[in-house]
Design a protein around this motif. Sequence first.
Motif, short mmCIF file in Angstrom:
data_model
loop_
_atom_site.label_atom_id
_atom_site.label_comp_id
_atom_site.label_asym_id
_atom_site.label_seq_id
_atom_site.Cartn_x
_atom_site.Cartn_y
_atom_site.Cartn_z
N LEU A 3 0.62 -1.10 -0.14
CA LEU A 3 0.12 0.07 -0.09
C LEU A 3 0.97 1.32 0.03
O LEU A 3 0.40 2.19 -0.41
N HIS A 4 2.02 1.21 0.39
CA HIS A 4 3.08 2.27 0.46
C HIS A 4 3.19 2.85 -0.96
O HIS A 4 3.68 3.99 -1.07
N ASP A 5 3.15 2.06 -1.99
CA ASP A 5 3.37 2.78 -3.18
C ASP A 5 2.07 3.39 -4.06
O ASP A 5 2.51 3.79 -5.06
N ILE A 6 1.06 3.23 -3.33
CA ILE A 6 -0.23 3.86 -4.12
C ILE A 6 -0.10 5.51 -3.94
O ILE A 6 0.11 5.98 -2.94
N PRO A 7 -0.22 6.18 -5.07
CA PRO A 7 -0.23 7.56 -5.11
C PRO A 7 -1.40 8.13 -4.42
O PRO A 7 -2.65 7.95 -4.55
N LEU A 8 -1.23 9.24 -3.47
CA LEU A 8 -2.25 9.88 -2.78
C LEU A 8 -1.90 11.43 -2.78
O LEU A 8 -0.95 11.77 -3.34
N THR A 9 -3.00 12.31 -2.43
CA THR A 9 -2.71 13.70 -2.35
C THR A 9 -3.11 14.10 -0.85
O THR A 9 -4.25 13.35 -0.53
N THR A 10 -2.52 14.82 -0.33
CA THR A 10 -2.77 15.42 0.99
C THR A 10 -4.00 16.17 1.00
O THR A 10 -4.49 16.99 -0.13
N LEU A 11 -4.47 16.47 2.21
CA LEU A 11 -5.70 17.61 2.30
C LEU A 11 -5.28 18.88 1.71
O LEU A 11 -6.07 19.64 1.21
N ASP A 12 -4.04 19.23 1.87
CA ASP A 12 -3.72 20.56 1.29
C ASP A 12 -3.05 20.36 0.02
O ASP A 12 -2.22 21.50 -0.61
N GLY A 13 -3.14 19.11 -0.88
CA GLY A 13 -2.98 19.13 -2.18
C GLY A 13 -1.57 18.84 -2.47
O GLY A 13 -0.95 18.54 -3.61
N ARG A 14 -0.63 18.26 -1.64
CA ARG A 14 0.81 17.84 -1.65
C ARG A 14 0.48 16.32 -1.88
O ARG A 14 -0.08 15.48 -1.53
N PRO A 15 1.20 15.81 -3.13
CA PRO A 15 1.51 14.46 -3.69
C PRO A 15 2.29 13.83 -2.57
O PRO A 15 3.34 14.17 -2.04
N THR A 16 1.67 12.61 -2.34
CA THR A 16 2.41 11.75 -1.34
C THR A 16 2.25 10.34 -1.67
O THR A 16 1.13 9.92 -2.74
N THR A 17 2.46 9.36 -0.89
CA THR A 17 1.95 8.08 -0.76
C THR A 17 2.20 7.57 0.55
O THR A 17 2.75 8.31 1.77
N LEU A 18 1.66 6.40 1.13
CA LEU A 18 1.80 5.78 2.25
C LEU A 18 2.93 5.50 2.55
O LEU A 18 3.66 5.30 3.85
N GLY A 19 4.18 5.48 1.59
CA GLY A 19 5.55 5.06 1.75
C GLY A 19 6.06 6.15 2.70
O GLY A 19 7.11 6.02 3.08
N GLU A 20 5.66 7.56 2.61
CA GLU A 20 6.07 8.37 3.63
C GLU A 20 5.89 7.89 4.98
O GLU A 20 6.84 8.47 5.67
N MET A 91 -4.28 13.75 7.12
CA MET A 91 -5.63 13.69 6.49
C MET A 91 -5.38 13.85 4.82
O MET A 91 -4.66 14.84 4.33
N MET A 92 -5.72 12.80 4.18
CA MET A 92 -5.82 12.96 2.58
C MET A 92 -6.96 13.53 1.87
O MET A 92 -7.96 14.00 2.40
#
Length: 163
Positions: A3-20, A91-92
Motif C-alpha cells: 500500500l506504500h506505493d499507491i499515489p495519494l494527495t494530502t488534504l492541502d494538495g501535496r502529492p504523497t504515498t503511504l510510503g512516507e 488527512m488525505m
Amino acid sequence: MSLHDIPLTTLDGRPTTLGEYAGRVLLVVNVASRCGLTPQYAGLEQLQQEYGERGLTVVGVPCNQFAGQEPGSNEEIAQFCSATYGVSFPMMDKVEVNGEGRHPLFTELTQVADADGEAGDVVWNFEKWVIDRDGQPVARFRSRTEPTDPQVVGAIEAQFAGA
C-alpha cells in the motif's frame, strides 16, 4: 503490492504515498464530517496521541459517498477537523471508496476481510484498516467499531509486539 506505493494527495494538495510512513503502523480510516459517527474523530486523535511515539500514524481519508456526509471543500474539512477535534494526524484528499471511481488505495483495502470474514465494498463512513510497517493490511474494522475498541487497540498493539 505494498500500500506504500499507491499515489495519494494530502488534504492541502501535496502529492504523497503511504510510503512516507514506511516503518510505522497505520490506521487508515474513511472519514466524514457530518456523520452520526463523526465523534469517532476524538477516538482516532486519542490513538494518535497515545501511540504516535510508539510508531502509529492515523491517516484520515474523507469520502462523500455515504449520504453526502462529507460535502465540504478540503479547506473546510481541515478547518472542521482541527477546530472541532484537534486532529493532528495526516488527512488525505477526498476520494471515492466504492464504485467505478474507487481510489486505488480502497481497491486494495476492500479486498481485506473483517473479523467475520467479510471483504468487499466499504459499507459506511469510519471503516478502519490496520496496516503493518511494511504496508500490508492486517485487520479491518467496520464503522460502528469505535477506534478505542479493545479489538482495534489489540490489532495495533500486536504490530508493536515484535518491535
